[in-house]
Design a protein around this motif. Structure first.
Motif, PDB file in Angstrom:
ATOM      1  N   SER A 192      43.545  42.887  14.321  1.00  0.00           N
ATOM      2  CA  SER A 192      44.003  43.918  13.385  1.00  0.00           C
ATOM      3  C   SER A 192      44.311  45.225  14.111  1.00  0.00           C
ATOM      4  O   SER A 192      45.142  46.013  13.651  1.00  0.00           O
ATOM      5  CB  SER A 192      42.946  44.160  12.297  1.00  0.00           C
ATOM      6  OG  SER A 192      42.798  43.003  11.496  1.00  0.00           O
ATOM      7  N   GLU A 193      43.649  45.451  15.242  1.00  0.00           N
ATOM      8  CA  GLU A 193      43.917  46.671  16.016  1.00  0.00           C
ATOM      9  C   GLU A 193      45.339  46.670  16.589  1.00  0.00           C
ATOM     10  O   GLU A 193      45.860  47.727  16.940  1.00  0.00           O
ATOM     11  CB  GLU A 193      42.905  46.816  17.137  1.00  0.00           C
ATOM     12  CG  GLU A 193      41.512  47.165  16.644  1.00  0.00           C
ATOM     13  CD  GLU A 193      40.505  47.270  17.776  1.00  0.00           C
ATOM     14  OE1 GLU A 193      40.914  47.214  18.955  1.00  0.00           O
ATOM     15  OE2 GLU A 193      39.298  47.402  17.482  1.00  0.00           O
ATOM     16  N   PRO A 196      50.216  47.864  13.069  1.00  0.00           N
ATOM     17  CA  PRO A 196      50.466  49.311  12.889  1.00  0.00           C
ATOM     18  C   PRO A 196      49.555  49.896  11.823  1.00  0.00           C
ATOM     19  O   PRO A 196      49.161  49.205  10.878  1.00  0.00           O
ATOM     20  CB  PRO A 196      51.937  49.372  12.473  1.00  0.00           C
ATOM     21  CG  PRO A 196      52.234  48.021  11.931  1.00  0.00           C
ATOM     22  CD  PRO A 196      51.353  47.053  12.644  1.00  0.00           C
ATOM     23  N   ARG A 197      49.180  51.140  12.000  1.00  0.00           N
ATOM     24  CA  ARG A 197      48.361  51.830  10.999  1.00  0.00           C
ATOM     25  C   ARG A 197      49.212  52.114   9.771  1.00  0.00           C
ATOM     26  O   ARG A 197      50.333  52.600   9.880  1.00  0.00           O
ATOM     27  CB  ARG A 197      47.822  53.155  11.552  1.00  0.00           C
ATOM     28  CG  ARG A 197      47.051  52.990  12.836  1.00  0.00           C
ATOM     29  CD  ARG A 197      45.672  52.447  12.564  1.00  0.00           C
ATOM     30  NE  ARG A 197      44.899  52.308  13.782  1.00  0.00           N
ATOM     31  CZ  ARG A 197      44.201  51.245  14.100  1.00  0.00           C
ATOM     32  NH1 ARG A 197      44.171  50.216  13.313  1.00  0.00           N
ATOM     33  NH2 ARG A 197      43.510  51.191  15.215  1.00  0.00           N
ATOM     34  N   SER A 198      48.679  51.836   8.578  1.00  0.00           N
ATOM     35  CA  SER A 198      49.460  52.087   7.366  1.00  0.00           C
ATOM     36  C   SER A 198      49.008  53.362   6.683  1.00  0.00           C
ATOM     37  O   SER A 198      47.979  53.899   6.984  1.00  0.00           O
ATOM     38  CB  SER A 198      49.331  50.916   6.420  1.00  0.00           C
ATOM     39  OG  SER A 198      47.971  50.626   6.161  1.00  0.00           O
TER      40      SER A 198
END
Length: 198
Positions: A192-193, A196-198
């Motif tokens: 998950s890292e 992309p950050r949402s």
């Protein structure tokens, strides 16, 4: 383990037992009793001496059970071996994340060359992992505990939860992470890292 104090008690006990045969009133018997006592004391002293020596050297005595060596338990809990790489195009793991309130649909594919193709909202990008991160991901994939993870662990009533589908080592696993599968959770968190950050 037999210490010096215990050895002294054993020798004293042997002397006491040997003394019981002395002074029976018969000079010949007394002489034989003395010789037997001397022999018994010598044998007891020799046994105690060897037990104390073995104890000092860390070797179990014949009456003492052997304890397992410190390395025995270490081999039982050996660290996982990183998943092998057969070529740069090999797909080591594919993880798809769907669901949630917003209805996400994300995907990450880790390949044998250390790259990760990440897809989110129809856009795709290739990211390169560094050597340490790539080895960490392969080590997580090589964890033997993953063999015990069920193929399907989705819980009823979790429609708004994220759903994870992972394909690795010739098998597919689906989960919403509501269960207690620590090896799988560590792998999902590491993959998950890369998203992309949402």
């Amino acid at each position: 383990m037999i210490g010096r104090r215990t050895g002294t008690v054993l020798v004293a006990g042997a002397l006491g037992l040997a003394g019981c045969g002395v002074g029976t009133g018969d000079d010949d018997a007394g002489g034989e009793g003395t010789r037997a006592a001397t022999s018994a004391v010598g044998t007891a002293t020799s046994a105690v001496s060897s037990a104390v020596s073995a104890s000092a050297a860390g070797t179990p005595s014949p009456t003492e059970p052997a304890s397992p060596s410190p390395g025995a338990s270490a081999s039982a809990s050996a660290t996982p071996t990183p998943a092998p790489v057969t070529g740069p195009d090999q797909k080591l793991v594919t993880m798809t994340v769907t669901g949630g309130f917003a209805g996400v649909d994300r995907r990450v594919v880790l390949r044998g060359d250390g790259t990760a193709r990440v897809t989110d909202k129809g856009r795709s990008v290739v990211r390169r992992t560094d050597a340490a991160r790539f080895r960490e991901l392969r080590t997580l994939l090589g964890d033997p505990a993953l063999d015990d993870v069920p193929a399907f662990s989705m819980h009823a009533g979790g429609a708004d939860m994220f759903q994870y589908t992972l394909t690795f080592d010739g098998r597919t696993v689906m989960t919403d992470r509501a269960g207690d599968e620590s090896a799988l959770d560590r792998l999902i968190a590491a993959l998950s890292e890369l998203l992309p950050r949402s």
